[in-house]
Write a protein that holds these residues in place. Structure first.
Motif, PDB file in Angstrom:
ATOM      1  N   ALA A 157     -21.223 -50.471  40.927  1.00 24.72           N
ATOM      2  CA  ALA A 157     -22.136 -50.254  41.910  1.00 24.72           C
ATOM      3  C   ALA A 157     -22.176 -51.759  42.916  1.00 24.72           C
ATOM      4  O   ALA A 157     -22.184 -51.813  44.012  1.00 24.72           O
ATOM      5  CB  ALA A 157     -23.525 -49.788  41.347  1.00 24.72           C
ATOM      6  N   ALA A 203     -17.629 -45.737  32.343  1.00 21.96           N
ATOM      7  CA  ALA A 203     -17.662 -45.127  33.556  1.00 21.96           C
ATOM      8  C   ALA A 203     -16.502 -44.135  33.852  1.00 21.96           C
ATOM      9  O   ALA A 203     -16.422 -43.866  35.086  1.00 21.96           O
ATOM     10  CB  ALA A 203     -18.178 -46.048  34.779  1.00 21.96           C
ATOM     11  N   GLN A 214     -21.616 -49.052  35.045  1.00 21.75           N
ATOM     12  CA  GLN A 214     -21.933 -48.408  36.241  1.00 21.75           C
ATOM     13  C   GLN A 214     -22.343 -49.452  37.197  1.00 21.75           C
ATOM     14  O   GLN A 214     -22.358 -49.403  38.360  1.00 21.75           O
ATOM     15  CB  GLN A 214     -23.021 -47.263  35.960  1.00 21.75           C
ATOM     16  CG  GLN A 214     -22.447 -46.069  35.069  1.00 21.75           C
ATOM     17  CD  GLN A 214     -21.657 -45.278  36.174  1.00 21.75           C
ATOM     18  OE1 GLN A 214     -21.594 -45.599  37.249  1.00 21.75           O
ATOM     19  NE2 GLN A 214     -21.105 -44.093  35.578  1.00 21.75           N
TER      20      GLN A 214
END
Length: 323
Positions: A90, A121, A86
């Motif tokens: 990001a 993810a 993640q």
């Protein structure tokens, strides 16, 4: 100068190392902003957390400016952890946001490890390029590999060789040529681009004796585009396109499949090649290599491609000019 954003890539790979060494080489020349977990950077590297890109100028020559994120577990070199997925995603998304807002001039992405992103993810994209295209809301993108001596664009990319003839449609080839020509003008400052177009078959089909795609599809398309003012050579025999004399006659080579494009550039400049995504509304470059888990954390990683990618991003931003 507006800073170049660098997304961290896979923390267990060489991305943090080559970003650190690139900053050491380029500080004072090109301002950089690294997005990631600073715990993953080399221990001896001076770094400074900043709140936004506007703070880079205050610290950029004495410490690597970091837009810090907490990825959770520490990184173990050579051992990708899906728990970081993640954070890696990001960092890419935030880098795109910084560039699209004008806070950064371009995005340079360190290599990712797709398996860890899928496991951690459910990453739904084949790779960086497709994710960036999704963030931009377009599928009209092209991959270019570039060094000082050569720019190449594969029309089909990561598909089995047996599937290339079926994938190589007039629509795809025309789109690739148009996007490449437009990018050379906008991003590389080439006022009147000259494109060399490879044939698909040996000797460009040799008048149909070694394959008919050149006669049936490639040549008619090139003739039509020449009628619009495109400066195109081809279809050319790929085995005569890449020596020094031939390279002097064009600004980029459009190839029909992956290895036809990548073998010459990796032969000419294995360490200094840059991956550039053409067709995005923002500038994105990347080093032309993977995560190199086998040497991660050992101080052996060559930062040449990352340095070249950052310099190319800065040059492209200058060519585009202020927005």
């Amino acid at each position: 100068m507006t800073p170049i954003a660098i997304s961290c890539g896979e923390p267990a790979g060489i991305g943090p190392e080559i970003a650190a060494r690139a900053w050491e080489k380029l500080r004072g020349e090109i301002p950089l902003l690294w997005l990631g977990d600073p715990r993953h950077l080399p221990d001896a590297l001076p770094w400074q957390a900043v709140d936004d890109a506007a703070d880079v100028a205050k610290v950029g020559t004495t410490a690597l400016p970091v837009l810090a994120r907490d990825f959770g577990p520490p990184a173990v070199p050579g051992q990708p952890d899906p728990a970081h997925a993640q954070g890696v995603i990001a960092a890419i998304r935030d880098g795109v946001g910084l560039v699209r807002s004008g806070a950064c001039a371009a995005l340079c992405t360190a290599p990712i490890h797709k398996a860890a992103l899928i496991d951690g993810a459910n990453f739904a994209h084949p790779g960086h390029t497709e994710y960036l295209a999704a963030l931009a809301g377009t599928d009209e993108v092209v991959m270019m590999l570039a060094c000082e001596a050569l720019r190449v664009v594969p029309t089909t990319i990561h598909v089995p060789l047996a599937e290339v003839p079926a994938r190589l449609t007039p629509v795809l080839l025309e789109r690739t040529i148009r996007i490449t020509r437009d990018a050379l003008i906008r991003d590389f400052g080439v006022a009147a681009p000259r494109l060399a177009i490879a044939g698909l078959n040996p000797h460009a089909g040799e008048d149909g004796k070694m394959g008919g795609e050149e006669i049936a599809m490639i040549a008619p398309l090139l003739d039509r585009l020449r009628g619009e003012g495109f400066d195109l050579s081809g279809p050319m025999s790929a085995d005569t396109m890449f020596h020094a004399g031939a390279r002097a006659t064009y600004d980029a080579a459009i190839c029909m499949y992956h290895d036809q494009a990548l073998i010459p550039i990796k032969t000419i400049d294995f360490s200094g090649g840059v991956n550039v995504t053409l067709g995005l509304p923002f500038i994105r470059t990347s080093p032309d290599h993977g995560t190199a888990f086998g040497i991660a954390g050992k101080g052996l990683a060559d930062p040449s491609s990352m340095i070249a990618a950052i310099r190319m991003a800065a040059d492209m931003a200058q060519a585009r000019g202020p927005r």
